[in-house]
Design a protein around this motif. Sequence first.
Motif, PDB file in Angstrom:
ATOM      1  N   TYR A  50       0.921  -1.269  -0.013  1.00  0.00           N
ATOM      2  CA  TYR A  50       0.064   0.042  -0.016  1.00  0.00           C
ATOM      3  C   TYR A  50       1.079   1.406  -0.129  1.00  0.00           C
ATOM      4  CZ  TYR A  50      -3.748  -3.215   1.239  1.00  0.00           C
ATOM      5  OH  TYR A  50      -4.396  -4.562   1.085  1.00  0.00           O
TER       6      TYR A  50
ATOM      7  N   ASP B  11     -10.998   1.483  -0.235  1.00  0.00           N
ATOM      8  CA  ASP B  11     -11.132   0.160   0.173  1.00  0.00           C
ATOM      9  C   ASP B  11     -10.055  -0.492   0.345  1.00  0.00           C
ATOM     10  OD1 ASP B  11     -10.267  -0.657  -2.341  1.00  0.00           O
ATOM     11  OD2 ASP B  11     -12.144  -0.517  -3.166  1.00  0.00           O
ATOM     12  N   THR B  12     -10.063  -1.738   0.460  1.00  0.00           N
ATOM     13  CA  THR B  12      -8.875  -2.639   0.986  1.00  0.00           C
ATOM     14  C   THR B  12      -7.943  -2.784  -0.089  1.00  0.00           C
ATOM     15  OG1 THR B  12      -9.918  -4.600   0.143  1.00  0.00           O
ATOM     16  CG2 THR B  12      -9.998  -3.829   2.679  1.00  0.00           C
ATOM     17  N   THR B  13      -8.123  -2.178  -1.410  1.00  0.00           N
ATOM     18  CA  THR B  13      -7.114  -2.161  -2.369  1.00  0.00           C
ATOM     19  C   THR B  13      -6.379  -0.987  -2.514  1.00  0.00           C
ATOM     20  OG1 THR B  13      -8.522  -1.732  -4.137  1.00  0.00           O
ATOM     21  CG2 THR B  13      -8.449  -3.920  -3.513  1.00  0.00           C
TER      22      THR B  13
ATOM     23  N   ARG C 281       4.371  -5.479  -2.300  1.00  0.00           N
ATOM     24  CA  ARG C 281       4.330  -4.390  -3.526  1.00  0.00           C
ATOM     25  C   ARG C 281       4.105  -4.692  -4.808  1.00  0.00           C
ATOM     26  NH1 ARG C 281       3.734  -1.349  -6.967  1.00  0.00           N
ATOM     27  NH2 ARG C 281       5.073  -0.070  -7.838  1.00  0.00           N
TER      28      ARG C 281
ATOM     29  N   ASP D  27      -4.423 -10.152  -2.635  1.00  0.00           N
ATOM     30  CA  ASP D  27      -5.771  -9.868  -2.507  1.00  0.00           C
ATOM     31  C   ASP D  27      -6.455  -9.737  -4.026  1.00  0.00           C
ATOM     32  OD1 ASP D  27      -3.881  -7.643  -2.539  1.00  0.00           O
ATOM     33  OD2 ASP D  27      -5.384  -6.403  -1.842  1.00  0.00           O
ATOM     34  N   GLN D  28      -5.754  -9.058  -4.834  1.00  0.00           N
ATOM     35  CA  GLN D  28      -6.522  -8.746  -6.165  1.00  0.00           C
ATOM     36  C   GLN D  28      -6.586 -10.063  -6.916  1.00  0.00           C
ATOM     37  OE1 GLN D  28      -4.300  -5.542  -8.119  1.00  0.00           O
ATOM     38  NE2 GLN D  28      -5.121  -4.298  -6.670  1.00  0.00           N
TER      39      GLN D  28
ATOM     40  N   MET E 246      -9.818  -9.403 -11.082  1.00  0.00           N
ATOM     41  CA  MET E 246     -10.688  -9.600  -9.999  1.00  0.00           C
ATOM     42  C   MET E 246     -11.774 -10.828 -10.288  1.00  0.00           C
ATOM     43  SD  MET E 246      -9.576  -7.367  -7.872  1.00  0.00           S
ATOM     44  CE  MET E 246     -10.661  -6.707  -6.640  1.00  0.00           C
TER      45      MET E 246
END
Lengths: 279, 279, 279, 279
Positions: free
Chosen positions: B110, B153-155, C109, C114-115, D164
């Motif tokens: 992030y 959001d979480t991304t 990084r 998650d994606q 996604m």
Amino acid sequence: MQLSVGCEIGYEVFDGGATLIFNIEAMGGGRQHIIGEKLTITPFQDSDEKTAEETGNRYLRLTAAPGLLQIRYEAQIELDALHSQPGTINEVPVAKLPLETLPFLNPSRYCPSDQLARFANRQFGGIAPGFGRVTEICNWINAEVDYLFGTSDTTTTAADTFSMRAGVCRDFAHLGITFCRALGIPARFVSCYAWQLVPQDFHAVFEAYLGDRWYLFDATRMAALDGMVRIGCGRDAADTAFATIYGAVNPLPIRVWSDALDGDIRQEWTTDAVSVSRN
Amino acid sequence: MQLSVGCEIGYEVFDGGATLIFNIEAMGGGRQHIIGEKLTITPFQDSDEKTAEETGNRYLRLTAAPGLLQIRYEAQIELDALHSQPGTINEVPVAKLPLETLPFLNPSRYCPSDQLARFANRQFGGIAPGFGRVTEICNWINAEVDYLFGTSDTTTTAADTFSMRAGVCRDFAHLGITFCRALGIPARFVSCYAWQLVPQDFHAVFEAYLGDRWYLFDATRMAALDGMVRIGCGRDAADTAFATIYGAVNPLPIRVWSDALDGDIRQEWTTDAVSVSRN
Amino acid sequence: MQLSVGCEIGYEVFDGGATLIFNIEAMGGGRQHIIGEKLTITPFQDSDEKTAEETGNRYLRLTAAPGLLQIRYEAQIELDALHSQPGTINEVPVAKLPLETLPFLNPSRYCPSDQLARFANRQFGGIAPGFGRVTEICNWINAEVDYLFGTSDTTTTAADTFSMRAGVCRDFAHLGITFCRALGIPARFVSCYAWQLVPQDFHAVFEAYLGDRWYLFDATRMAALDGMVRIGCGRDAADTAFATIYGAVNPLPIRVWSDALDGDIRQEWTTDAVSVSRN
Amino acid sequence: MQLSVGCEIGYEVFDGGATLIFNIEAMGGGRQHIIGEKLTITPFQDSDEKTAEETGNRYLRLTAAPGLLQIRYEAQIELDALHSQPGTINEVPVAKLPLETLPFLNPSRYCPSDQLARFANRQFGGIAPGFGRVTEICNWINAEVDYLFGTSDTTTTAADTFSMRAGVCRDFAHLGITFCRALGIPARFVSCYAWQLVPQDFHAVFEAYLGDRWYLFDATRMAALDGMVRIGCGRDAADTAFATIYGAVNPLPIRVWSDALDGDIRQEWTTDAVSVSRN
């Protein structure tokens, strides 16, 4: 002023051949007059050529056999640029914009105006609407973004450029367009021959719709606005590639030129309002 | 000062059960003393608990059967925050940084400090190094980014927040970390209980390595730095989730609290240099 | 087998000097024994060297004066790679993973697990857990992604590579790591000297935690797993740069080599389970 | 078949008023006949209405005073959809495409066909060109992407959806368009009223240019192609918002309907080639 502009483009076309669509010819109409022009395709082959009604973009399409393909375009152009007083040119409320300008408020591939809307309104929202506000946008880009080759590529959006703070002429134009759209000002991408541009290459600038016409802006300030010969205009660079190629080819080095033919030599970038567009 | 902090977290665990790893317990060590604490897992079940050596993060791991799972944690904490004079705290040249701080110079999920390096250096490169420079970074974020729920959001990365100019505490922390790393200042993410935070929730701030220790910074300025009880620290939010869940569950509303137990009541955000970390 | 590995790296350091942190020395420990090694810094200058406890990465830090800087590293390494039967190696449920492997489940990084979680579970979720599943991940990457120079750069994430379907060794490793983490398998990035790699360069592979140790995987299949000399390991390429530079320098061409010193010459990529790691 | 379609849209317009541009009226022309329609604006106010020449999109623009604004549109439509045999419909080589279809080969805001070109060609490049290939694209999307609310938002591109693997109708359409363009097939976004769609809402599908006309495709397969009443078409969702708003408003719940007026009731999604477009 009169300009002699042109380019030489070549490809080694591989087995299977290729279909190529060029957008390298100067637009006619508006205050940009084509005095003469010449297009040479070597080896000679059939091609079709059309002018898009809405934009005036001229497309040359040809299907090339394997082997060497060379295109040479040269033109003599009379530019009768309209110079207006910046202070007299206002923005047009969305309620009064001509319908055909509305698509140029929408985000596009390289101009995600939705993503930068908050910043644009924070930074430029308090500036008096009008030509001066778009000039301030250009000032900001010129001051905050480094002109550097090799920092961007064909996937780079204005949001990337905004973060990275570096780019080339197309990135500068995309960022200017993006800020304008975020503020409700229609803006579009323009590819051109640019007199005094060093080194000579196809150049990219943008137009904003103000008052009753499209005005040119160049956040790079690398060439005089009234020495730009418009080639293509569209939503962003995706619409104005000088060549779109279907098939396998090896591009050869290109050559682009733009020379003044008369004594009307300006030497500096101008803050005048300059318009050439026919629509 | 003494604080009573805690949280209640619940899940409806679906068929198949779930493994959950919590990081909700206050860290011990440094200037954060755990006077007493109590953890209740309902229904009772086996769990293992470990403290990560490098960070001091405490992980509670349990495998829950289908049904309702409730976790309640409460603790009484003595914070003996070290207050230092900002003007006396310098940055440490990379040549002298302790080896274990170097990973906190690297970009993370992030905090893509590589992408914002040019901006960080343009904006903050000319400011005198030291605590004051990191304070300027916080000032900038506080002024230029809107605190708004529902915009991230979480991304969402710091590059997104930089473009969008809106976010919540975790986004503010990520942006601060990103700028610090881009300038060669090690920075890490800290989750915490935050006294005076309204509304009460887990909070996110960051630490920068200056002088010979880690100092707390909160670009949101929503709570007093010396009233923060550290829970987890890591590269960014990816390392400090209060719950990481493997399996299908339905989360229930959570409750978080943080109350002062004595009279040492500060009412404003402070610009003091505050350090609590044990390492 | 015994290998002679090494590299030559040079920089023209500009005015102001530079601090450089290198991670080019072979790790010791585990099944990778350093028989001998030699580091030459020209011109000679003070440097400090440390080994990170958790990873075993060796960092060489030096502050170079303006002028030419040259680093030469050469080592003789005995690799006693552990070959195991793939069929006997299982995945470890999250409930039983050693605490220190948990950070390698988090997105980083270049590995935004998650994606790509939904895809990973759709594509690989139905495959029997274990070494064979990670092999299937490598098979998929090898079949679906083109190995092509010039298609990625230092900002390219595994999500980009997944969309673009092209990349180089670091991109292949990032994608493998991303899929593993999305499935609950700890995975980390490894930079190495790779025997038989053509052309010779620093190579990038990954390790997945299975059974009770870290196993090597190379989705590029460009070199033998049991001929890889580990240099650095971490969350992703952000943690294992061979050189991190603070200051202005001009990099000179680098040279990397890796030669077998004995007759134990394998010529093909192997599907054996290979582990060298000390932790 | 005959359909009764319509919508009710409302806003609480805040101080300062707002300019709103709606694109909710059914297109006329082609095989979509407007038997009757009625537009009610409450409170009554001046508005201007125009039809874009190239697309047939109908824009209603009005400037609303602060207070409640309600728009109700209802229409009776005769759809005389052209059903063709899929097997007889070919792709058109770029060399022969009508000039006005070329912009629909370019990448756009939500359809970055440049980014997914390699995948599109790997996955669909070997399939025989024609209507069947676009059907295969829809099959792939339908099988590989989950239809899930809450997984995408207004910034989601087809590259995001591809990674996604989840989205809603607009995301499905964007992905279909992106693959088509990457293969050299002009494709555009269509918003519509969709009979049998559950729950009723504005729907999004796409058209591909094949043979000598635009054919409808719906990768969600949630409604019959020959029961779709076209409202807007453009490069992607950026061009076809049902409402574009300049000013501060609070949107009220919307209601959309689409009912069959005669007995020609199909109950299943069809693989027929269906065309309604006028251009």
